[in-house]
Design an enzyme around this catalytic site. Structure first.
Site, PDB file in Angstrom:
ATOM      1  N   HIS A   1       0.832  -1.208   0.000  1.00 42.07           N
ATOM      2  CA  HIS A   1       0.000   0.000   0.000  1.00 42.07           C
ATOM      3  C   HIS A   1       0.872   1.265   0.000  1.00 42.07           C
ATOM      4  O   HIS A   1       0.673   2.169  -0.816  1.00 42.07           O
ATOM      5  CB  HIS A   1      -0.905  -0.051   1.239  1.00 42.07           C
ATOM      6  N   GLU A   2       1.836   1.323   0.894  1.00 43.88           N
ATOM      7  CA  GLU A   2       2.664   2.533   0.992  1.00 43.88           C
ATOM      8  C   GLU A   2       3.513   2.720  -0.262  1.00 43.88           C
ATOM      9  O   GLU A   2       3.700   3.843  -0.730  1.00 43.88           O
ATOM     10  CB  GLU A   2       3.554   2.493   2.243  1.00 43.88           C
TER      11      GLU A   2
ATOM     12  N   HIS B   1       1.455   4.162  -3.041  1.00 45.72           N
ATOM     13  CA  HIS B   1       1.411   5.630  -2.900  1.00 45.72           C
ATOM     14  C   HIS B   1       2.661   6.237  -3.525  1.00 45.72           C
ATOM     15  O   HIS B   1       2.577   7.204  -4.293  1.00 45.72           O
ATOM     16  CB  HIS B   1       1.378   6.041  -1.428  1.00 45.72           C
TER      17      HIS B   1
ATOM     18  N   HIS C   1      -5.769   6.769  -2.611  1.00 49.61           N
ATOM     19  CA  HIS C   1      -6.675   5.731  -2.127  1.00 49.61           C
ATOM     20  C   HIS C   1      -7.818   5.510  -3.109  1.00 49.61           C
ATOM     21  O   HIS C   1      -8.277   6.443  -3.770  1.00 49.61           O
ATOM     22  CB  HIS C   1      -7.251   6.116  -0.759  1.00 49.61           C
TER      23      HIS C   1
ATOM     24  N   TYR D   1      -9.648   1.614   1.739  1.00 51.33           N
ATOM     25  CA  TYR D   1      -9.769   1.510   3.190  1.00 51.33           C
ATOM     26  C   TYR D   1     -10.990   0.665   3.573  1.00 51.33           C
ATOM     27  O   TYR D   1     -11.874   0.422   2.756  1.00 51.33           O
ATOM     28  CB  TYR D   1      -9.879   2.919   3.795  1.00 51.33           C
TER      29      TYR D   1
HETATM   30 ZN   LIG Z   1      -2.765   5.044   2.181  1.00 52.75          ZN
END
Ligand SMILES: [Zn+2]
Length: 278
Positions: free
Chosen positions: A179-180, A183, A189, A235
């Site tokens: 996930h990071e 980014h 997101h 999320y």
């Molecule tokens: Zn995030």
């Protein structure tokens, strides 16, 4: 016949615990990390992991400013996905051979096993896309992977050294690490997508007033990929809830699973390919 059956049973017994261990990568952590990887962590959504790890960020003046839950705010491009189509772009450059090398350095705050866990997860990008995270040589722009408070990253290439924090105390999960780094490749997101209102309803009454900014929309380039509740960038249903009630309700089927990804999925990979590898 009996012999064959017993042999199969023996093989099953011998192999299944090892397979379980390889999935639960965070089990490498010993008793030095109390409370880490507690029972039931497999059930946590990626956002629950990040929220838990980031809960204390912002209490001290020296803490970084974080928005959208885990995106580092620094000058300029904080709502960044559109930066990937700007000039100069925040994309990582493509080599002549078609590979996008993304240099990193990794802090010695991580033990060798943790470093291996992180770099093994980074190899998952190489296996499915043209992205290769490589140890920095002398490149000007690179990611500094650090064990700071919480899990967070900037969006896209920022120029020079950029911090990507993976706290040893709660971020060393495949889904949180992927996930990071997604980014850092320039993605926002899933629930921030420009078209998200067709796919989820944000329930503002269940969100702390000071957390509502986490649900701002971004003018994203969605790369002709479908909105995906199963993206590792989505999320969980009750992210930033102040009362345990959902903060996001899927449209039209309220009951579909939201934000339960254990790792990046086919759409996450497709987006990376469309942005970088086409
Ligand atoms: Zn995030």
């Amino acid at each position: 016949m009996y012999l064959t059956l017993s042999l199969i049973l023996l093989m099953l017994l011998a192999f299944s615990p090892a397979q379980t261990r390889s999935i639960k990568a965070v089990e490498i952590h010993g008793p030095k990390d109390p409370g880490f990887n507690s029972a039931g962590d497999d059930e946590l959504s990626v956002s629950a992991i990040i929220e838990r790890a980031n809960r204390d960020i912002g209490q001290k003046p020296e803490d970084p400013t974080i928005t959208f839950g885990d995106i580092l705010v620094d000058d300029g491009l904080q709502n960044a996905d559109p930066c990937t189509s700007r000039n100069p772009s925040c994309l990582w450059p493509k080599n002549k051979n078609g590979i996008v090398y993304v240099p990193y350095i990794i802090s010695n705050q991580f033990c060798p096993k943790e470093k291996k866990l992180i770099t093994d997860i980074l190899k998952t990008f190489r296996n499915s896309t043209c992205i290769q995270f490589v140890p920095r040589d002398r490149e000007e722009d690179y990611i500094h992977i650090q064990n700071l408070k919480g899990c967070y990253s900037s969006v896209g290439r920022r120029g020079g050294e950029q911090t990507l924090s993976l706290s040893r105390q709660g971020c060393l999960y495949k889904r949180a690490v992927q996930h990071e780094f997604i980014h850092a490749l320039g993605f926002h997101h899933e629930q921030s997508r420009s078209d998200r209102d067709q796919h989820i309803r944000i329930v503002y009454e269940n969100i702390d007033p000071d957390k509502k900014h986490n649900f701002n929309k971004v003018d994203t380039n969605n790369l002709k990929t479908p909105y995906d509740y199963g993206s590792v960038m989505h999320y969980g249903r009750d992210a930033f809830s102040n009362n345990g009630q959902p903060t996001m309700i899927p449209i039209p089927d309220q009951n579909v699973a939201v934000g339960r990804a254990q790792e990046m999925n086919a759409n996450d990979i497709l987006r990376i390919k469309r942005l970088y590898c086409a």
